[in-house]
Scaffold this motif. Structure first.
Motif, PDB file in Angstrom:
ATOM      1  N   GLN A   6       3.000  -3.215  -1.077  1.00 27.13           N
ATOM      2  CA  GLN A   6       1.275  -3.044  -1.132  1.00 27.13           C
ATOM      3  C   GLN A   6       0.729  -3.990  -1.458  1.00 27.13           C
ATOM      4  O   GLN A   6       1.280  -4.938  -2.223  1.00 27.13           O
ATOM      5  CB  GLN A   6       1.167  -1.726  -1.721  1.00 27.13           C
ATOM      6  N   THR A   7      -0.580  -4.229  -1.377  1.00 31.78           N
ATOM      7  CA  THR A   7      -1.543  -5.281  -1.883  1.00 31.78           C
ATOM      8  C   THR A   7      -1.403  -5.374  -3.314  1.00 31.78           C
ATOM      9  O   THR A   7      -1.469  -4.231  -3.897  1.00 31.78           O
ATOM     10  CB  THR A   7      -2.995  -4.903  -1.526  1.00 31.78           C
ATOM     11  N   GLY A   8      -1.176  -6.438  -4.043  1.00 35.83           N
ATOM     12  CA  GLY A   8      -1.314  -6.561  -5.192  1.00 35.83           C
ATOM     13  C   GLY A   8       0.032  -6.351  -6.010  1.00 35.83           C
ATOM     14  O   GLY A   8       0.241  -6.856  -7.254  1.00 35.83           O
ATOM     15  N   ARG A  14      -0.327 -18.229  -7.232  1.00 36.12           N
ATOM     16  CA  ARG A  14       0.138 -16.814  -7.097  1.00 36.12           C
ATOM     17  C   ARG A  14       1.774 -16.697  -6.718  1.00 36.12           C
ATOM     18  O   ARG A  14       2.206 -15.937  -7.156  1.00 36.12           O
ATOM     19  CB  ARG A  14      -0.537 -16.024  -5.725  1.00 36.12           C
ATOM     20  N   SER A  22       0.645 -10.898  -6.593  1.00 33.87           N
ATOM     21  CA  SER A  22      -0.795 -10.579  -6.127  1.00 33.87           C
ATOM     22  C   SER A  22      -0.730 -10.668  -4.699  1.00 33.87           C
ATOM     23  O   SER A  22      -1.654 -11.330  -4.071  1.00 33.87           O
ATOM     24  CB  SER A  22      -1.807 -11.443  -6.774  1.00 33.87           C
ATOM     25  N   LEU A  23       0.247 -10.022  -4.006  1.00 34.55           N
ATOM     26  CA  LEU A  23       0.542 -10.236  -2.681  1.00 34.55           C
ATOM     27  C   LEU A  23      -0.673  -9.653  -1.912  1.00 34.55           C
ATOM     28  O   LEU A  23      -1.262  -8.657  -2.259  1.00 34.55           O
ATOM     29  CB  LEU A  23       1.810  -9.506  -2.124  1.00 34.55           C
ATOM     30  N   LYS A  24      -1.117 -10.275  -0.795  1.00 38.03           N
ATOM     31  CA  LYS A  24      -2.261  -9.826   0.190  1.00 38.03           C
ATOM     32  C   LYS A  24      -1.622  -9.687   1.474  1.00 38.03           C
ATOM     33  O   LYS A  24      -0.591 -10.145   1.852  1.00 38.03           O
ATOM     34  CB  LYS A  24      -3.332 -10.974   0.065  1.00 38.03           C
ATOM     35  N   PRO A  25      -2.443  -8.877   2.218  1.00 37.25           N
ATOM     36  CA  PRO A  25      -2.061  -8.673   3.777  1.00 37.25           C
ATOM     37  C   PRO A  25      -1.878  -9.856   4.236  1.00 37.25           C
ATOM     38  O   PRO A  25      -0.893  -9.938   5.244  1.00 37.25           O
ATOM     39  CB  PRO A  25      -3.153  -7.687   4.215  1.00 37.25           C
ATOM     40  N   GLU A  26      -2.517 -11.060   4.190  1.00 33.65           N
ATOM     41  CA  GLU A  26      -2.361 -12.351   4.749  1.00 33.65           C
ATOM     42  C   GLU A  26      -1.063 -13.066   4.369  1.00 33.65           C
ATOM     43  O   GLU A  26      -0.843 -14.036   5.222  1.00 33.65           O
ATOM     44  CB  GLU A  26      -3.635 -13.211   4.680  1.00 33.65           C
ATOM     45  N   ASP A  27      -0.509 -12.652   3.559  1.00 40.13           N
ATOM     46  CA  ASP A  27       0.896 -13.036   3.063  1.00 40.13           C
ATOM     47  C   ASP A  27       1.972 -12.651   3.878  1.00 40.13           C
ATOM     48  O   ASP A  27       3.061 -13.000   3.832  1.00 40.13           O
ATOM     49  CB  ASP A  27       1.209 -12.791   1.570  1.00 40.13           C
ATOM     50  N   VAL A  43       3.044  -7.003   4.005  1.00 39.74           N
ATOM     51  CA  VAL A  43       2.117  -6.497   2.722  1.00 39.74           C
ATOM     52  C   VAL A  43       1.186  -5.534   3.341  1.00 39.74           C
ATOM     53  O   VAL A  43       0.313  -5.975   4.116  1.00 39.74           O
ATOM     54  CB  VAL A  43       1.431  -7.656   1.880  1.00 39.74           C
ATOM     55  N   SER A 103      -2.172  -2.903   3.368  1.00 44.67           N
ATOM     56  CA  SER A 103      -3.559  -2.976   2.749  1.00 44.67           C
ATOM     57  C   SER A 103      -3.611  -1.573   2.103  1.00 44.67           C
ATOM     58  O   SER A 103      -3.223  -0.588   2.194  1.00 44.67           O
ATOM     59  CB  SER A 103      -4.629  -3.299   3.801  1.00 44.67           C
TER      60      SER A 103
END
Length: 122
Positions: A13-15, A67, A85-90, A120, A122
């Motif tokens: 999940q995000t984060g 990150r 701190s993973l993001k959907p764009e990763d 990842v 959101s």
């Protein structure tokens, strides 16, 4: 010939944080650098990070700087990518590469693993 095997990709999940691994085997005496690239769905492949075989030098793409952390364990012939701190764009397939020279274009033209999928949500 050098064989690279990635692992560690999964749905998060995000984060969240995640650590990818890449084990090198075969003719690794010729290798002086390793790196990570990624390719998101519908996008071109992009450079993520690189590190010397000894682990004493590394550099990162601006998109992930601060990150992600690249590292190596020489005793295990293994490279890691710690992703925080993973993001959907990763979201992407992450590929491990290895080359004789510590340069992005050399890593692009070097040995490649089969990739590991990081998703990842959101």
């Amino acid at each position: 010939q050098v064989r690279l095997v990635e692992s560690g990709g999964e749905l998060v999940q995000t984060g969240d944080s995640l650590r990818l691994s890449c084990v090198a085997s075969g003719s690794i005496d010729s290798i002086n650098a390793m790196g990570w690239f990624r390719q998101a769905p519908g996008k071109e492949r992009e450079f993520v990070a690189a590190i010397t075989w000894s682990g004493d030098s590394s550099f990162y793409a601006d998109a992930i700087k601060g990150r992600f952390t690249i590292s190596r364990d020489n005793a295990k012939n293994t490279m890691y990518l710690q992703m925080n701190s993973l993001k959907p764009e990763d979201t992407a397939v992450y590929y491990c590469t290895a080359a004789e020279k510590f340069e992005v274009y050399e890593l692009e033209g070097g040995y490649w693993g089969q990739g590991t999928l990081v998703t990842v949500s959101s």
